[in-house]
Motif scaffolding. Sequence first.
Motif, mmCIF file in Angstrom:
data_model
loop_
_atom_site.group_PDB
_atom_site.id
_atom_site.type_symbol
_atom_site.label_atom_id
_atom_site.label_comp_id
_atom_site.label_asym_id
_atom_site.label_seq_id
_atom_site.Cartn_x
_atom_site.Cartn_y
_atom_site.Cartn_z
ATOM 1 N N TRP A 1 4.967 10.746 -2.873
ATOM 2 C CA TRP A 1 4.237 9.683 -2.131
ATOM 3 C C TRP A 1 4.477 10.096 -0.448
ATOM 4 O O TRP A 1 5.503 10.460 -0.106
ATOM 5 C CB TRP A 1 5.011 8.426 -2.216
ATOM 6 C CG TRP A 1 4.818 8.105 -3.685
ATOM 7 C CD1 TRP A 1 5.719 8.235 -4.657
ATOM 8 C CD2 TRP A 1 3.594 7.691 -4.623
ATOM 9 N NE1 TRP A 1 5.213 7.940 -6.029
ATOM 10 C CE2 TRP A 1 3.760 7.588 -5.981
ATOM 11 C CE3 TRP A 1 2.281 7.174 -4.128
ATOM 12 C CZ2 TRP A 1 3.077 7.086 -6.828
ATOM 13 C CZ3 TRP A 1 1.376 6.912 -5.097
ATOM 14 C CH2 TRP A 1 1.619 6.726 -6.083
ATOM 15 N N GLU A 2 3.522 9.582 0.306
ATOM 16 C CA GLU A 2 3.615 9.919 1.601
ATOM 17 C C GLU A 2 4.710 8.838 2.414
ATOM 18 O O GLU A 2 4.112 7.501 2.159
ATOM 19 C CB GLU A 2 2.202 9.553 2.358
ATOM 20 C CG GLU A 2 2.181 10.233 3.670
ATOM 21 C CD GLU A 2 0.719 10.003 4.036
ATOM 22 O OE1 GLU A 2 0.483 8.882 4.615
ATOM 23 O OE2 GLU A 2 -0.059 11.054 4.228
ATOM 24 N N VAL B 1 0.950 -1.276 -0.053
ATOM 25 C CA VAL B 1 0.044 -0.047 0.323
ATOM 26 C C VAL B 1 0.781 1.282 0.034
ATOM 27 O O VAL B 1 1.921 1.215 0.674
ATOM 28 C CB VAL B 1 -0.811 0.106 1.264
ATOM 29 C CG1 VAL B 1 -1.737 1.176 1.129
ATOM 30 C CG2 VAL B 1 -1.735 -1.249 1.288
ATOM 31 N N SER B 2 0.723 2.063 -0.917
ATOM 32 C CA SER B 2 1.394 3.498 -0.860
ATOM 33 C C SER B 2 0.269 4.474 -0.894
ATOM 34 O O SER B 2 -0.700 4.505 -1.901
ATOM 35 C CB SER B 2 2.314 3.698 -2.018
ATOM 36 O OG SER B 2 3.342 4.723 -1.915
ATOM 37 N N ARG B 3 0.296 5.815 -0.321
ATOM 38 C CA ARG B 3 -0.477 6.979 -0.416
ATOM 39 C C ARG B 3 0.244 8.136 -0.888
ATOM 40 O O ARG B 3 1.581 8.164 -0.570
ATOM 41 C CB ARG B 3 -0.925 7.070 0.982
ATOM 42 C CG ARG B 3 -1.888 6.035 1.686
ATOM 43 C CD ARG B 3 -2.234 6.199 2.790
ATOM 44 N NE ARG B 3 -3.013 5.027 3.686
ATOM 45 C CZ ARG B 3 -4.023 4.234 3.341
ATOM 46 N NH1 ARG B 3 -4.805 4.963 2.349
ATOM 47 N NH2 ARG B 3 -4.493 3.295 4.022
ATOM 48 N N TYR C 1 6.038 2.894 1.502
ATOM 49 C CA TYR C 1 4.998 2.167 1.465
ATOM 50 C C TYR C 1 4.874 1.127 2.633
ATOM 51 O O TYR C 1 5.836 0.764 3.111
ATOM 52 C CB TYR C 1 5.230 1.305 -0.041
ATOM 53 C CG TYR C 1 6.311 0.530 0.147
ATOM 54 C CD1 TYR C 1 6.061 -1.035 0.220
ATOM 55 C CD2 TYR C 1 7.395 0.667 -0.700
ATOM 56 C CE1 TYR C 1 7.104 -1.959 0.043
ATOM 57 C CE2 TYR C 1 8.509 -0.010 -0.563
ATOM 58 C CZ TYR C 1 8.247 -1.428 -0.365
ATOM 59 O OH TYR C 1 9.359 -2.200 -0.261
ATOM 60 N N ASN D 1 -6.247 8.624 -4.334
ATOM 61 C CA ASN D 1 -4.800 8.956 -3.569
ATOM 62 C C ASN D 1 -4.135 8.014 -2.824
ATOM 63 O O ASN D 1 -3.416 8.198 -2.035
ATOM 64 C CB ASN D 1 -5.579 10.269 -2.373
ATOM 65 C CG ASN D 1 -6.393 9.248 -1.435
ATOM 66 O OD1 ASN D 1 -6.844 8.103 -1.655
ATOM 67 N ND2 ASN D 1 -6.814 9.750 -0.285
ATOM 68 N N HIS D 2 -4.267 6.791 -3.273
ATOM 69 C CA HIS D 2 -3.397 5.688 -2.783
ATOM 70 C C HIS D 2 -3.739 4.445 -3.665
ATOM 71 O O HIS D 2 -4.272 4.461 -4.743
ATOM 72 C CB HIS D 2 -3.823 5.466 -1.373
ATOM 73 C CG HIS D 2 -5.373 4.437 -1.283
ATOM 74 N ND1 HIS D 2 -6.280 5.353 -1.091
ATOM 75 C CD2 HIS D 2 -5.534 3.254 -1.180
ATOM 76 C CE1 HIS D 2 -7.328 4.345 -1.191
ATOM 77 N NE2 HIS D 2 -6.904 3.305 -0.976
ATOM 78 N N LYS E 1 7.620 3.808 -8.232
ATOM 79 C CA LYS E 1 7.448 4.947 -7.911
ATOM 80 C C LYS E 1 8.065 6.213 -8.182
ATOM 81 O O LYS E 1 7.525 7.229 -8.737
ATOM 82 C CB LYS E 1 7.317 4.872 -6.216
ATOM 83 C CG LYS E 1 6.030 3.991 -5.906
ATOM 84 C CD LYS E 1 6.257 3.800 -4.335
ATOM 85 C CE LYS E 1 5.957 5.020 -3.304
ATOM 86 N NZ LYS E 1 6.069 4.681 -1.968
ATOM 87 N N ARG F 1 -2.157 12.891 1.482
ATOM 88 C CA ARG F 1 -3.605 11.789 1.066
ATOM 89 C C ARG F 1 -4.369 12.816 0.009
ATOM 90 O O ARG F 1 -5.651 12.945 -0.032
ATOM 91 C CB ARG F 1 -4.152 11.604 2.062
ATOM 92 C CG ARG F 1 -3.438 10.758 3.430
ATOM 93 C CD ARG F 1 -4.045 9.895 4.136
ATOM 94 N NE ARG F 1 -3.062 9.160 4.805
ATOM 95 C CZ ARG F 1 -3.656 8.116 5.719
ATOM 96 N NH1 ARG F 1 -4.876 7.731 5.841
ATOM 97 N NH2 ARG F 1 -2.524 7.350 6.371
ATOM 98 N N HIS G 1 -3.181 0.149 -4.189
ATOM 99 C CA HIS G 1 -2.831 -1.346 -3.487
ATOM 100 C C HIS G 1 -2.306 -2.465 -4.604
ATOM 101 O O HIS G 1 -2.624 -2.277 -5.826
ATOM 102 C CB HIS G 1 -4.151 -1.976 -3.196
ATOM 103 C CG HIS G 1 -4.847 -1.230 -1.779
ATOM 104 N ND1 HIS G 1 -4.707 -1.594 -0.761
ATOM 105 C CD2 HIS G 1 -5.743 -0.131 -1.975
ATOM 106 C CE1 HIS G 1 -5.539 -0.762 0.078
ATOM 107 N NE2 HIS G 1 -6.177 0.270 -0.714
#
Length: 360
Positions: free
Chosen positions: A163-164, A26-28, A167, A67-68, A145, A32, A70
């Motif tokens: 990216w936040e 998972v990456s956000r 991941y 915004n994310h 990414k 967000r 999977h």
Amino acid sequence: MLGMAKARLLAPWTGVEDRSAIYHVVSRVVGREFLLGRAEKEQFVKYMRLYEAFCGVRVLTYCIMSNHLHILLEVPPASERELSDAALLEKLEGLYSSQHVDLVREQLAVLSRSRTPEGREAYQNLRETYTSRMWDMGLFMKTLKQRFTSWYNKKHGRRGTLWEARYKSVLVENGLAARTMAAYIDLNPVRAGMVKDPKDYRWCGYGEAIAGNTLARNGVLRVISELESDLSNDGWSGARDITRYDWRSVAGRYRLILFDDGVESSGELSGHKRRGFTSEAVEREEKRSGQLSVAEIARCKTRYFIDGAVLGSQQFVEDVVTSLKGSYLPTNRKGSGGRLGGRMKSSNLWSLRKLAENGA
């Protein structure tokens, strides 16, 4: 120590057993924010498939939200047999310009003939520049990414990270756990109220599978079959021959899993109603064994008719691709787009979905 990033949990058998591992990644988006629109989702999927082929991993399913994202990723054990130079160059052609690949080809040819220790070391170092990025979840995600961030920032005139933080990844057991996780991922757009049926969301594995994408269908087959991955000494032996399977039966079985797992909840305990399928919708799917009608499948395939850039016979699409190289298309582009498979095979139609990375 405070502030230090935790090491990622890798399958304990990695490097010990000849066995693949499955991860839910998972990456956000930073902050967000809802930065991923249609063009961005399409481009991310394109890069994801490119790096999937290069790194030798397998995307079992995925879902790109606004915004994310999977990804259910299967990582095989590192190949014990060296890739040939020809095989390595073929992989590079999917990622780099023809000029870059030609330069690597020349360097490999010269260094491979060297009989000095320095020359042999330089040859191995050049190969490892690329092979070190294969069969590795972390490097797959990092390069994917970074490549997408570079494209996104150029397209939108921005700078900095997209990216936040890092991941997140979860090690998933083959079998029931993998099926449950795959369904959870494919149900994301339903839970978010974006579509009523996951088949109608084009940026998830199930939606792509119903539309006829072979890689996406192989992901569903892998999850449902519970069989160990198709491995050769060079990693994946390639996509499974899906003609050996009754795809409609497999698709129906997976669809029933989606509807069973995706039933809406009243929120009596949590106080929050969870979007999903009504009990009536679940009952309808059970009555028809999860089998979609010809009309429903055809509607999924109309994405290629509406969003495609070119539509026609394979030769027609190939001729257009050749004529557009160097203008709309990169000169090193390979292939002619995708065939509209499934029940529409008799029409022998092909579609080129995108002209250029800038969304033109």
